[in-house]
Design a protein around this motif. Structure first.
Motif, PDB file in Angstrom:
ATOM      1  N   LEU A  76       0.837  -1.202   0.000  1.00 10.02           N
ATOM      2  CA  LEU A  76       0.000   0.000   0.000  1.00 10.02           C
ATOM      3  C   LEU A  76       0.874   1.255   0.000  1.00 10.02           C
ATOM      4  CD1 LEU A  76      -2.794   1.298   0.179  1.00 10.02           C
ATOM      5  CD2 LEU A  76      -2.542   1.274   2.665  1.00 10.02           C
ATOM      6  N   HIS A  77       1.897   1.234   0.848  1.00  9.54           N
ATOM      7  CA  HIS A  77       2.804   2.382   0.925  1.00  9.54           C
ATOM      8  C   HIS A  77       3.481   2.597  -0.436  1.00  9.54           C
ATOM      9  CE1 HIS A  77       5.417   5.284   2.758  1.00  9.54           C
ATOM     10  NE2 HIS A  77       6.495   4.596   2.457  1.00  9.54           N
ATOM     11  N   LEU A  78       3.927   1.503  -1.034  1.00 10.10           N
ATOM     12  CA  LEU A  78       4.579   1.585  -2.347  1.00 10.10           C
ATOM     13  C   LEU A  78       3.626   2.202  -3.381  1.00 10.10           C
ATOM     14  CD1 LEU A  78       7.007   0.541  -4.227  1.00 10.10           C
ATOM     15  CD2 LEU A  78       5.492  -1.361  -4.723  1.00 10.10           C
ATOM     16  N   THR A  79       2.393   1.709  -3.396  1.00  9.63           N
ATOM     17  CA  THR A  79       1.415   2.197  -4.382  1.00  9.63           C
ATOM     18  C   THR A  79       1.117   3.676  -4.145  1.00  9.63           C
ATOM     19  OG1 THR A  79       0.475  -0.021  -4.398  1.00  9.63           O
ATOM     20  CG2 THR A  79      -0.848   1.709  -5.390  1.00  9.63           C
ATOM     21  N   GLU A 186      -5.300   4.075   8.417  1.00  6.80           N
ATOM     22  CA  GLU A 186      -6.293   4.980   7.831  1.00  6.80           C
ATOM     23  C   GLU A 186      -6.029   5.167   6.328  1.00  6.80           C
ATOM     24  OE1 GLU A 186      -9.015   6.042   8.954  1.00  6.80           O
ATOM     25  OE2 GLU A 186      -9.536   7.647   7.561  1.00  6.80           O
ATOM     26  N   ALA A 187      -4.741   5.043   5.965  1.00  7.16           N
ATOM     27  CA  ALA A 187      -4.368   5.234   4.559  1.00  7.16           C
ATOM     28  C   ALA A 187      -5.047   4.190   3.667  1.00  7.16           C
ATOM     29  CB  ALA A 187      -2.848   5.155   4.402  1.00  7.16           C
ATOM     30  N   PHE A 188      -5.328   3.007   4.201  1.00  3.89           N
ATOM     31  CA  PHE A 188      -5.978   1.960   3.398  1.00  3.89           C
ATOM     32  C   PHE A 188      -7.398   2.404   3.019  1.00  3.89           C
ATOM     33  CE2 PHE A 188      -8.101  -2.427   3.346  1.00  3.89           C
ATOM     34  CZ  PHE A 188      -7.728  -2.673   2.044  1.00  3.89           C
ATOM     35  N   TYR A 189      -8.137   2.928   4.009  1.00  6.56           N
ATOM     36  CA  TYR A 189      -9.500   3.390   3.748  1.00  6.56           C
ATOM     37  C   TYR A 189      -9.479   4.511   2.702  1.00  6.56           C
ATOM     38  CZ  TYR A 189     -14.141   5.304   4.491  1.00  6.56           C
ATOM     39  OH  TYR A 189     -15.416   5.755   4.291  1.00  6.56           O
ATOM     40  N   GLU A 190      -8.572   5.445   2.911  1.00  8.52           N
ATOM     41  CA  GLU A 190      -8.504   6.582   1.966  1.00  8.52           C
ATOM     42  C   GLU A 190      -8.128   6.111   0.566  1.00  8.52           C
ATOM     43  OE1 GLU A 190      -5.836   9.351   3.773  1.00  8.52           O
ATOM     44  OE2 GLU A 190      -7.232   9.685   5.437  1.00  8.52           O
ATOM     45  N   PHE A 191      -7.190   5.152   0.509  1.00  6.12           N
ATOM     46  CA  PHE A 191      -6.764   4.636  -0.789  1.00  6.12           C
ATOM     47  C   PHE A 191      -7.943   3.987  -1.526  1.00  6.12           C
ATOM     48  CE2 PHE A 191      -5.644   0.749  -3.077  1.00  6.12           C
ATOM     49  CZ  PHE A 191      -4.907   1.292  -4.123  1.00  6.12           C
ATOM     50  N   VAL A 192      -8.711   3.171  -0.797  1.00  7.37           N
ATOM     51  CA  VAL A 192      -9.840   2.471  -1.430  1.00  7.37           C
ATOM     52  C   VAL A 192     -10.860   3.479  -1.964  1.00  7.37           C
ATOM     53  CG1 VAL A 192     -11.831   0.974  -0.947  1.00  7.37           C
ATOM     54  CG2 VAL A 192      -9.557   0.309  -0.166  1.00  7.37           C
ATOM     55  N   CYS A 193     -11.172   4.504  -1.163  1.00  9.37           N
ATOM     56  CA  CYS A 193     -12.169   5.499  -1.595  1.00  9.37           C
ATOM     57  C   CYS A 193     -11.669   6.261  -2.823  1.00  9.37           C
ATOM     58  CB  CYS A 193     -12.478   6.476  -0.460  1.00  9.37           C
ATOM     59  SG  CYS A 193     -13.298   5.649   0.904  1.00  9.37           S
ATOM     60  N   ARG A 194     -10.408   6.589  -2.819  1.00  7.93           N
ATOM     61  CA  ARG A 194      -9.841   7.327  -3.955  1.00  7.93           C
ATOM     62  C   ARG A 194      -9.855   6.452  -5.218  1.00  7.93           C
ATOM     63  NH1 ARG A 194      -5.747  11.451  -4.675  1.00  7.93           N
ATOM     64  NH2 ARG A 194      -6.131  12.019  -6.829  1.00  7.93           N
ATOM     65  N   MET A 195      -9.460   5.193  -5.028  1.00  4.55           N
ATOM     66  CA  MET A 195      -9.443   4.268  -6.173  1.00  4.55           C
ATOM     67  C   MET A 195     -10.859   4.175  -6.775  1.00  4.55           C
ATOM     68  SD  MET A 195      -8.417   0.238  -6.219  1.00  4.55           S
ATOM     69  CE  MET A 195      -9.657  -0.352  -5.079  1.00  4.55           C
ATOM     70  N   MET A 196     -11.851   4.112  -5.891  1.00  9.90           N
ATOM     71  CA  MET A 196     -13.226   3.970  -6.349  1.00  9.90           C
ATOM     72  C   MET A 196     -13.664   5.219  -7.138  1.00  9.90           C
ATOM     73  SD  MET A 196     -14.934   1.333  -6.076  1.00  9.90           S
ATOM     74  CE  MET A 196     -14.092   0.488  -4.772  1.00  9.90           C
TER      75      MET A 196
END
Ligand code: UDX
Length: 458
Positions: A76-79, A186-196
């Protein structure tokens, strides 16, 4: 079979992780075999093996990753780093490609869904953008409901509520919801929402799955997204003119094939946890004893990096493999496609990465499921409770549980029923790619869509 060339190029951009690069290259091969010219643009980190694809053009761009950042231990950090840093470099790279008169005009970019920074890049260049989601549709449906799941208190996942049903997503329980070990949860949640968000603003989504396998999730996603979706998988089973399965970053050890040749049909347990999962030394030892105590032959992929704090098999008792008298074979990386299609393989002990799950289904091999993070938990739940082609192990790796799980599939009647069910899914996977099949029809729609795309140099 060489098809009529279409006089159009497609640029494809993979996320630089093994489980994402291989399906993207397979998609590229499918599109090439349907007459498109292919350009693969990629980060320098984990560059695909261009020599395996002499029919493609490769266009690398700098990723600005330091040596310590260029690691898959925290994907996740890498992405996120790539999403933050690469926009100007991809813009420059695409601008050069768009103005290169030696290339067929570029119809669109197809980028991995995780690389959401591509939206602003494509918008600035007026380049149509499609998205490839390399995972399954059922797990993606869960990601698409993250804001709702958070509002209703299911997220962030609390271990003490693990057994609670998620009423909105049967048959999932709280413990099946995607979770990831990362520096900043928290970065995982934000990443998923942004990806969506960025995916919904693309002009279409391509899935490595097929209608018959995930009809419920695909139906719901079609209703939720106002863009077309194209389930055209399983990618690796399309017949193409190119070199499918050359997307490996590691060289497979072919010694396991003659070893498998010496074994009875359906007798071997194949064990592999993909390219990212790590286990502790204690877990490696429990796995080893569980396999030994099951008395079944096993082929075990122990990738360098699988065992935290140990280069390879050092944590095993001295002489462990030798003591099995040829019943166990260990490799660092296997030719997984050839292994799963080998008649000797009777079960796959897997972490349920989507590629492994789909590959197992396509070969009719039932699974011993041990999901670790992200989409894997949803995939495992579907394998065991919806498709009924797998058994799930408990959260802790413990030798007695491992032995029991292996015997359930390899010896007991429920294993026979799972194998029969897996063979039905294999048949469906094969039919959907034939003339008139669901994935063939989706692919025809996708090709029409791409041909209708207008970039700024037509
Ligand atoms: C990652 C994520 O972990 C997964 O959850 C997500 O669905 C995709 O990206 P990874 O963990 O590597 O992928 O698992 P998986 O999706 O199963 O992909 C692994 C790929 O490597 C498969 O295509 C498999 O065939 C290949 N492989 C694995 C080999 O060719 N040889 C091996 O020895 C092990």
């Amino acid at each position: 079979m060489e098809r009529e060339r279409k006089g159009r190029s497609i640029v494809l951009l993979p996320s630089p992780l093994q489980g994402h690069i291989a399906p993207l290259l397979e998609l590229a091969d499918i599109l090439f075999s349907h007459g498109f010219s292919i350009i693969i643009t990629h980060t320098l980190f984990n560059s695909p093996n261009s020599t395996a694809y002499p029919h493609f053009t490769f266009a690398p761009f700098p990723d600005q990753l330091s040596e310590s950042e260029a690691s898959t231990s925290d994907p996740l950090h890498l992405t996120n780093l790539i999403n933050i840093r690469c926009a100007p470099h991809l813009t420059r790279c695409l601008s050069l490609l768009l103005s290169d008169p030696s290339l067929d005009p570029i119809a669109c970019l197809i980028s991995d869904a995780a690389l959401h920074f591509t939206r602003s890049v494509c918008d600035s260049l007026h380049l149509p953008r499609l998205v490839l989601r390399t995972g399954g549709a059922s797990s993606f449906l869960v990601f698409s409901l993250f804001p709702l799941l958070r509002r209703r208190g299911y997220l962030p996942v609390q271990e003490c509520r693990g057994e609670e049903a998620v009423a909105e997503l049967p048959p999932l329980k709280v413990k099946d919801l995607p979770k990831i070990e990362t520096k900043d949860p928290e970065a995982f949640y934000e990443f998923v929402c942004r990806m969506m968000d960025e995916l919904k603003s693309s002009s279409g989504v391509i899935w490595n799955t097929y209608e018959e396998l995930e009809s419920s999730a695909l139906g719901k996603l079609t209703l939720e997204f106002s863009i077309p979706i194209y389930p055209i998988g399983p990618f690796h089973k399309h017949v193409t003119s190119g070199s499918l399965s050359s997307g490996a970053l590691m060289i497979p050890d072919e010694s396991c094939i003659p070893w498998l040749d010496t074994k009875e049909p359906n007798s071997v347990v194949y064990v592999s946890f993909g390219s990212i999962v790590a286990v502790t030394k204690r877990e490696l030892v429990e796995m080893a004893w569980g396999l030994a105590d099951s008395k079944q032959p096993f082929l075990w992929v122990v990738r360098p990096g699988l065992v935290t704090g140990s280069p390879w098999l050092e944590a095993l008792p001295d002489g462990f493999i030798e003591s099995l008298g040829g019943r166990g074979h260990v490799v660092k990386w296997a030719p997984q496609g050839r292994v799963l299609s080998h008649p000797a393989v009777g079960a796959f002990w897997t972490h349920n990465g989507w590629n492994s799950t789909l590959e197992s289904i396509c070969e009719g091999v039932p699974m011993i499921c041990m999901p670790c993070f992200a989409d894997q938990k949803v995939n495992a739940k579907y394998a065991s409770e919806v498709w009924k082609v797998g058994v799930q192990l408990g959260k802790e790796i413990e030798r007695g549980e491992v032995e029991k799980g292996i015997k359930r599939i390899m010896v007991e009647d429920e294993g026979k029923a799972m194998r029969e069910r897996a063979l039905q899914l294999k048949e469906e996977a094969s039919l959907c790619l034939k003339q008139g099949g669901s994935s063939r029809r989706s692919l025809d729609r996708l090709i029409t869509h791409i041909l209708s795309c207008n970039s700024n140099r037509q």
